[in-house]
Design a protein around this motif. Structure first.
Motif, PDB file in Angstrom:
ATOM      1  N   HIS A  38       0.833  -1.203   0.000  1.00 22.76           N
ATOM      2  CA  HIS A  38       0.000   0.000   0.000  1.00 22.76           C
ATOM      3  C   HIS A  38       0.870   1.256   0.000  1.00 22.76           C
ATOM      4  O   HIS A  38       0.443   2.303  -0.465  1.00 22.76           O
ATOM      5  CB  HIS A  38      -0.898   0.043   1.243  1.00 22.76           C
ATOM      6  N   GLY A  39       2.063   1.134   0.570  1.00 23.29           N
ATOM      7  CA  GLY A  39       2.931   2.296   0.720  1.00 23.29           C
ATOM      8  C   GLY A  39       2.762   2.948   2.077  1.00 23.29           C
ATOM      9  O   GLY A  39       2.861   4.175   2.222  1.00 23.29           O
ATOM     10  N   VAL A  40       2.538   2.123   3.106  1.00 16.42           N
ATOM     11  CA  VAL A  40       2.383   2.591   4.483  1.00 16.42           C
ATOM     12  C   VAL A  40       3.639   2.203   5.257  1.00 16.42           C
ATOM     13  O   VAL A  40       4.040   1.037   5.253  1.00 16.42           O
ATOM     14  CB  VAL A  40       1.145   1.974   5.151  1.00 16.42           C
ATOM     15  N   GLU A  70      -5.547 -15.014   9.360  1.00 22.14           N
ATOM     16  CA  GLU A  70      -6.313 -14.295   8.343  1.00 22.14           C
ATOM     17  C   GLU A  70      -5.506 -13.128   7.783  1.00 22.14           C
ATOM     18  O   GLU A  70      -5.479 -12.903   6.562  1.00 22.14           O
ATOM     19  CB  GLU A  70      -7.633 -13.790   8.927  1.00 22.14           C
ATOM     20  N   LEU A  71      -4.849 -12.378   8.651  1.00 24.28           N
ATOM     21  CA  LEU A  71      -4.032 -11.263   8.176  1.00 24.28           C
ATOM     22  C   LEU A  71      -2.883 -11.747   7.309  1.00 24.28           C
ATOM     23  O   LEU A  71      -2.509 -11.091   6.332  1.00 24.28           O
ATOM     24  CB  LEU A  71      -3.500 -10.460   9.365  1.00 24.28           C
ATOM     25  N   TRP A  72      -2.339 -12.891   7.654  1.00 22.47           N
ATOM     26  CA  TRP A  72      -1.172 -13.413   6.918  1.00 22.47           C
ATOM     27  C   TRP A  72      -1.590 -14.101   5.619  1.00 22.47           C
ATOM     28  O   TRP A  72      -1.182 -13.701   4.530  1.00 22.47           O
ATOM     29  CB  TRP A  72      -0.396 -14.376   7.801  1.00 22.47           C
ATOM     30  N   PHE A  73      -2.386 -15.142   5.746  1.00 26.70           N
ATOM     31  CA  PHE A  73      -2.713 -15.961   4.576  1.00 26.70           C
ATOM     32  C   PHE A  73      -3.774 -15.323   3.686  1.00 26.70           C
ATOM     33  O   PHE A  73      -3.889 -15.685   2.506  1.00 26.70           O
ATOM     34  CB  PHE A  73      -3.154 -17.360   5.021  1.00 26.70           C
ATOM     35  N   ARG A  78       1.460  -6.500   1.345  1.00 30.42           N
ATOM     36  CA  ARG A  78       2.485  -6.984   2.272  1.00 30.42           C
ATOM     37  C   ARG A  78       2.331  -6.400   3.671  1.00 30.42           C
ATOM     38  O   ARG A  78       2.668  -7.046   4.662  1.00 30.42           O
ATOM     39  CB  ARG A  78       3.884  -6.688   1.734  1.00 30.42           C
ATOM     40  N   GLU A  79       1.808  -5.181   3.776  1.00 29.39           N
ATOM     41  CA  GLU A  79       1.618  -4.595   5.100  1.00 29.39           C
ATOM     42  C   GLU A  79       0.705  -5.438   5.990  1.00 29.39           C
ATOM     43  O   GLU A  79       0.828  -5.383   7.213  1.00 29.39           O
ATOM     44  CB  GLU A  79       1.044  -3.178   4.991  1.00 29.39           C
ATOM     45  N   GLU A  80      -0.189  -6.205   5.397  1.00 30.75           N
ATOM     46  CA  GLU A  80      -1.051  -7.073   6.208  1.00 30.75           C
ATOM     47  C   GLU A  80      -0.231  -8.165   6.887  1.00 30.75           C
ATOM     48  O   GLU A  80      -0.548  -8.584   8.003  1.00 30.75           O
ATOM     49  CB  GLU A  80      -2.142  -7.691   5.340  1.00 30.75           C
ATOM     50  N   ALA A  83       1.387  -6.579   9.719  1.00 27.86           N
ATOM     51  CA  ALA A  83       0.369  -6.425  10.763  1.00 27.86           C
ATOM     52  C   ALA A  83       0.152  -7.731  11.505  1.00 27.86           C
ATOM     53  O   ALA A  83      -0.028  -7.750  12.738  1.00 27.86           O
ATOM     54  CB  ALA A  83      -0.937  -5.937  10.154  1.00 27.86           C
ATOM     55  N   ALA A  84       0.160  -8.845  10.784  1.00 26.06           N
ATOM     56  CA  ALA A  84      -0.016 -10.150  11.425  1.00 26.06           C
ATOM     57  C   ALA A  84       1.056 -10.382  12.480  1.00 26.06           C
ATOM     58  O   ALA A  84       0.772 -10.923  13.569  1.00 26.06           O
ATOM     59  CB  ALA A  84       0.030 -11.264  10.384  1.00 26.06           C
ATOM     60  N   LEU A  85       2.275  -9.945  12.199  1.00 23.53           N
ATOM     61  CA  LEU A  85       3.366 -10.151  13.157  1.00 23.53           C
ATOM     62  C   LEU A  85       3.234  -9.218  14.358  1.00 23.53           C
ATOM     63  O   LEU A  85       3.597  -9.597  15.476  1.00 23.53           O
ATOM     64  CB  LEU A  85       4.716  -9.948  12.462  1.00 23.53           C
ATOM     65  N   VAL A  86       2.712  -8.022  14.144  1.00 20.97           N
ATOM     66  CA  VAL A  86       2.459  -7.122  15.278  1.00 20.97           C
ATOM     67  C   VAL A  86       1.376  -7.713  16.172  1.00 20.97           C
ATOM     68  O   VAL A  86       1.499  -7.716  17.403  1.00 20.97           O
ATOM     69  CB  VAL A  86       2.053  -5.716  14.784  1.00 20.97           C
TER      70      VAL A  86
END
Length: 233
Positions: A38-40, A70-73, A78-80, A83-86
């Motif tokens: 996304h560019g975030v 869900e956020l990962w798969f 890529r930011e998702e 986010a999954a790791l956070v």
């Protein structure tokens, strides 16, 4: 158990709204990512997640696990995955940071298969579990160190990167020796770099041990690994 759909949906909408297309293109080129960005930036992502995680309490292990997955798969950008790791590392998930969770992190490592994702999982998620549950986690890390997957090997090498005086030097040595130049992945850049990085960080705690390792394995160490390892010696 279903993921927290509210958190996932709001995050995806917020990322899309905050995106910078020019930055996104640069990020994708740099990371060689099959997923678009996304560019975030990471600091912006952290702010978004801090607010969302204060509004959406992941109160059960199953809900937390499903949301991370869900956020990962389910990621379209890529930011998702960042986010999954956070979410995986969030303080609310501390009760579930145990040996059983290493199976989830193994999936993320082998699926992510790139340094920006794998290194964070290894140091921020796997590492604390290993430090807190040595007896149970050590056999798993030993197995990763000789895995048929390059990225599991890198994760094993880097799993104690932040352990300092708590480092299990014998485990570190096994992970390193299993991945020196004559071994299956020993000539791969990401393995050679990880070997040097792990030695460099441990030299800040026990320079003598690292010097001894360099002498003992002089013929098996790549130039890259040796240069990295010697930076603070």
């Amino acid at each position: 158990m279903d993921p927290d759909e509210g958190l996932v949906t709001q995050l995806r909408l917020a990322l899309a709204a905050a995106g910078d297309p020019e930055r996104a293109a640069q990020q994708r080129r740099y990371m060689r990512s099959p997923l678009p960005f996304h560019g975030v930036g990471r600091s912006e992502l952290d702010v978004l997640l801090r607010q969302l995680l204060s509004e959406h309490a992941l109160t059960t292990r199953d809900r937390w696990d499903a949301t991370v997955r869900e956020l990962w798969f389910g990621a379209t950008h890529r930011e998702e995955r960042y986010a999954a790791l956070v979410v995986a590392a969030h303080r609310s998930a501390r009760p579930w940071q145990d040996v059983d969770t290493l199976a989830l992190y193994r999936e993320l490592i082998t699926d992510g298969a790139w340094w920006d994702l794998v290194d964070e999982i290894a140091t921020r998620l796997v590492g604390p579990i290993l430090r807190g549950q040595r007896d149970q986690a050590t056999p798993i890390i030993d197995a990763w160190a000789v895995s048929g997957d390059l990225w599991l090997r890198r994760a094993a090498i880097l799993s104690q990167l932040k352990h300092r005086a708590d480092t299990d030097a014998e485990l570190l040595a096994r992970c390193l020796v299993a991945n020196l130049e004559p071994t299956r992945f020993g000539r791969e850049f990401f393995i050679r770099k990880a070997v040097g990085w792990a030695l460099r960080e441990y030299s800040k705690t026990d320079a003598g041990w690292v010097r001894g390792f360099l002498v003992a394995h002089d013929e098996e160490l790549s130039g890259l690994s040796r240069r990295e390892a010697s930076k603070y010696l």
